[in-house]
Design a protein around this motif. Structure first.
Motif, mmCIF file in Angstrom:
data_model
loop_
_atom_site.group_PDB
_atom_site.id
_atom_site.type_symbol
_atom_site.label_atom_id
_atom_site.label_comp_id
_atom_site.label_asym_id
_atom_site.label_seq_id
_atom_site.Cartn_x
_atom_site.Cartn_y
_atom_site.Cartn_z
ATOM 1 N N SER A 97 0.687 -1.210 -0.208
ATOM 2 C CA SER A 97 -0.172 0.209 0.254
ATOM 3 C C SER A 97 0.827 1.190 -0.139
ATOM 4 C CB SER A 97 -0.856 0.205 1.242
ATOM 5 O OG SER A 97 -1.969 -0.977 1.238
ATOM 6 N N TYR A 148 -7.553 -5.137 4.145
ATOM 7 C CA TYR A 148 -7.907 -3.499 3.918
ATOM 8 C C TYR A 148 -6.840 -3.148 4.602
ATOM 9 C CZ TYR A 148 -12.589 -4.751 2.964
ATOM 10 O OH TYR A 148 -13.790 -5.382 2.301
ATOM 11 N N SER A 152 -5.703 1.252 5.980
ATOM 12 C CA SER A 152 -6.170 2.591 6.018
ATOM 13 C C SER A 152 -5.031 3.487 6.553
ATOM 14 C CB SER A 152 -7.388 2.760 6.559
ATOM 15 O OG SER A 152 -8.498 1.885 6.211
ATOM 16 N N ARG A 168 -4.512 7.196 8.241
ATOM 17 C CA ARG A 168 -5.249 8.823 8.656
ATOM 18 C C ARG A 168 -4.271 9.894 8.384
ATOM 19 N NH1 ARG A 168 -8.632 8.394 13.952
ATOM 20 N NH2 ARG A 168 -10.250 8.761 12.405
ATOM 21 N N ASP A 176 -13.181 11.125 10.010
ATOM 22 C CA ASP A 176 -14.359 11.186 8.818
ATOM 23 C C ASP A 176 -15.422 11.447 9.060
ATOM 24 O OD1 ASP A 176 -15.206 10.327 6.114
ATOM 25 O OD2 ASP A 176 -15.632 8.425 6.768
ATOM 26 N N TYR A 185 -8.276 10.557 4.961
ATOM 27 C CA TYR A 185 -7.880 9.288 5.069
ATOM 28 C C TYR A 185 -7.737 8.879 3.565
ATOM 29 C CZ TYR A 185 -12.618 7.706 3.848
ATOM 30 O OH TYR A 185 -13.726 7.353 3.212
ATOM 31 N N ARG A 216 -7.877 4.903 1.941
ATOM 32 C CA ARG A 216 -8.112 3.195 2.148
ATOM 33 C C ARG A 216 -7.956 2.662 1.172
ATOM 34 N NH1 ARG A 216 -11.592 0.678 5.941
ATOM 35 N NH2 ARG A 216 -12.725 -1.314 4.836
ATOM 36 N N TYR A 225 -8.898 1.798 -4.160
ATOM 37 C CA TYR A 225 -8.099 2.891 -3.639
ATOM 38 C C TYR A 225 -9.103 4.038 -3.615
ATOM 39 C CZ TYR A 225 -4.084 6.165 -3.948
ATOM 40 O OH TYR A 225 -3.380 7.140 -3.577
ATOM 41 N N ARG A 281 -9.287 8.103 -1.883
ATOM 42 C CA ARG A 281 -8.596 9.266 -1.233
ATOM 43 C C ARG A 281 -9.082 10.333 -1.791
ATOM 44 N NH1 ARG A 281 -2.727 9.957 -2.948
ATOM 45 N NH2 ARG A 281 -2.907 12.122 -1.950
#
Length: 568
Positions: free
Chosen positions: A291, A318, A320, A322, A332, A340, A342, A353, A355
């Motif tokens: 990621s 997943y 994520s 922040r 959020d 964030y 994710r 993806y 953002r």
């Protein structure tokens, strides 16, 4: 005659087959290679700043235990947090970690009476990722654990440092047989907390401040990536990419296998890749590495981000991250998505993806002091919260609101994280202009009562630049870091970086610590200049060069005193 003809044809076919095999094996590239031109191949332009796995792994908070049931909390990005974590703990060695049952020790009694420091990681971090911050050696059981918190302490009946690593399931604890820390280290940590706002602990382990703490409402200008930039970054061949508009008005780019949906007036994207494999799941740490690399190549990082802890059900797919603005995380908050990133992964390949396309400019445009509730006010609001039994953590955060002229407003709030990982806004800060009443336990600032008698600093003290000498607090010590104690004595950092009490009377009583990151006070907050009644409020922040800047209040309407909301 016929047989000879058949034989000749067969020989010819065999020879032709051999020739074709030869050409396929050795001569195909020279016969018909396809060469892409500059027109049909678009190199992805670099966007944003690259980061590393080490840069996104850090505790969401440090809790200092000072004995006698006294505690305080440090947030990422504040000066003492950085000094303790980066200069005193990061890179230390913890060896020979031995497993035991967590119930063997009375941790509540230790928390109340012993001095130490807790590093809290939310739902937990795998050990192989935690090794990016600390040098850890243990057996296979330990290396496969997820660590939720690390507790470094000195027991009163011992002159040695003990370090404990708690698993995220709460069942096991690992103690380091050899820890690269001294008793002096732990004493220094606790010394930092002696002059910081006190926190109390609820019955279920949540920490809330005894009194209101000062935060800042900020307005930042921003720039924005265009959808075309992200499309070029995510798709290799622009000649095969088509653009369509769906019923909701969102623009969608697709090449048949991958799709890029642009929403929220061009501010948010959702990328999907249906061509990725979907067999076995990768380890969470492998997905984190993949990621970080993917974000580095496709959009980059806008400021500081922290790896979010995933629940066991989510961590296989997943990842994520922040965003933080100063020391506060962005929560959020529907319907405006921001703060964030994710990603969903299959076999180490990113399949989804999401953002924001916004990137904040380095300097804020305006900022105003806002006080976050503490003590009984916060406790009562927490007790009346409908999902109180599901709350796993409470923390100060920022809610992002879009303004005109390419600006974002960040409003301080109290947020809660539930046991299932979802987060909600519990309470918004007091309205701008509110000043809490003075504490009966703290002396007045220099010059007597300041208007309504409320102290200007977060812990009832006055911010830099408002002492009787008129000089900023950061100039009171050689290393630029000092503060005045509540009893009129100065508190600062010595040449060895430890907390020390200086001679009384060196400055105005109650002066606030200057932040090394230019966040205002020690917790990245603002002060109130002036000590006479009726003086006008001015928001201040200390910049990286040590100069004091004045923030300009915005004209936006303030929300109600006890406004609540949900991030879901």
């Amino acid at each position: 005659m016929m047989e000879r003809a058949k034989t000749a044809v067969l020989i010819a076919l065999v020879a032709l087959s051999l020739l074709q095999s030869y050409l396929l094996a050795y001569s195909m590239p020279g016969l018909g290679a396809t060469v892409r031109s500059e027109q049909d191949y678009v190199n992805a332009e670099p966007l944003g700043v690259s980061s590393s796995v080490e840069g996104v792994i850090f505790p969401e908070e440090l809790v200092l235990h000072m004995g006698e049931n006294r505690h305080t909390v440090l947030r990422p990005g504040t000066q003492f947090y950085d000094m303790i974590l980066k200069q005193r703990i990061a890179g230390r060695e913890f060896k020979g970690l031995q497993r035991s049952v967590a119930m063997l020790m009375d941790w509540e009694e230790i928390r109340k009476n012993e001095m130490g420091i807790e590093l809290r990681f939310g739902n937990g971090v795998p050990v192989d990722l935690l090794q990016k911050m600390l040098k850890l050696e243990g057996d296979l059981l330990f290396l496969n654990e997820r660590i939720q918190k690390i507790w470094i302490l000195k027991l009163s009946d011992s002159e040695e440092v003990r370090a404990f690593f708690f698993s995220s399931d709460g069942e096991n604890v690992y103690e380091a047989v050899r820890a690269d820390l001294t008793v002096r280290d732990v004493q220094d940590y606790v010394g930092f907390g002696e002059h910081l706002p006190p926190y109390r602990m609820t019955d279920d382990g949540l920490y809330i401040p005894d009194e209101p703490i000062q935060a800042a409402e900020m307005v930042y200008p921003y720039e924005m990536y265009s959808p075309e930039q992200m499309q070029r970054s995510l798709f290799f061949d622009s000649s095969t990419t088509k653009a369509i508009v769906d019923r909701s008005g969102s623009e969608i780019f697709t090449d048949g296998k991958r799709g890029l949906k642009v929403e929220q007036n061009g501010m948010w994207i959702s990328y999907t890749n249906s061509a990725a494999g979907q067999s076995r799941d990768f380890q969470f740490s492998e997905n984190v590495y993949a990621s970080v690399d993917f974000i580095n190549q496709h959009g980059g990082w806008d400021g500081s981000h922290r790896l979010m802890s995933a629940t066991p059900a989510e961590e296989k797919k997943y990842v994520s991250f922040r965003k933080y603005v100063e020391e506060y995380p962005i929560i959020d908050y529907s319907p405006f998505r921001y703060g964030y990133m994710r990603l969903t992964l299959q076999q180490g390949v990113v399949t989804e993806y999401s953002r924001s396309l916004l990137t904040l400019k380095p300097k804020w445009e305006a900022r105003n002091p806002r006080w976050l509730q503490g003590g009984e006010t916060l406790e009562n609001r927490l007790a009346s919260y409908a999902k109180r039994d599901q709350v796993a953590a409470i923390f100060p955060a920022l809610r992002a609101n879009p303004l005109d002229n390419s600006r974002l407003q960040f409003v301080p709030v109290w947020a809660v994280r539930l046991k299932d990982g979802t987060e909600e806004i519990l309470l918004e800060a007091y309205p701008a202009g509110y000043e809490p009443p003075p504490s009966v336990d703290k002396p007045e600032g220099p010059g007597g009562e300041n208007g309504d008698g409320a102290p200007a600093g977060q812990d009832g003290s006055e911010v830099e630049g408002t002492s009787e000498s008129g000089s900023a607090t950061s100039e009171n010590s050689p290393d630029g870091v000092s503060r005045n104690g509540q009893d009129g004595s100065d508190f600062g950092l010595g040449s060895d970086g430890t907390a020390q009490e200086l001679e009384p009377g060196a400055g105005a009583s109650g002066a606030e610590l200057a932040s090394a990151r230019g966040n205002g006070s020690e917790d990245g907050q603002l002060g109130k200049a002036g000590t006479e009644a009726g003086e006008q409020e001015d928001a201040y922040s200390v910049g990286a060069n040590g100069e004091t800047d004045s923030g300009q209040p915005d004209d936006e309407d303030r929300d109600a005193l006890d406004g609540t909301g949900s991030s879901q």
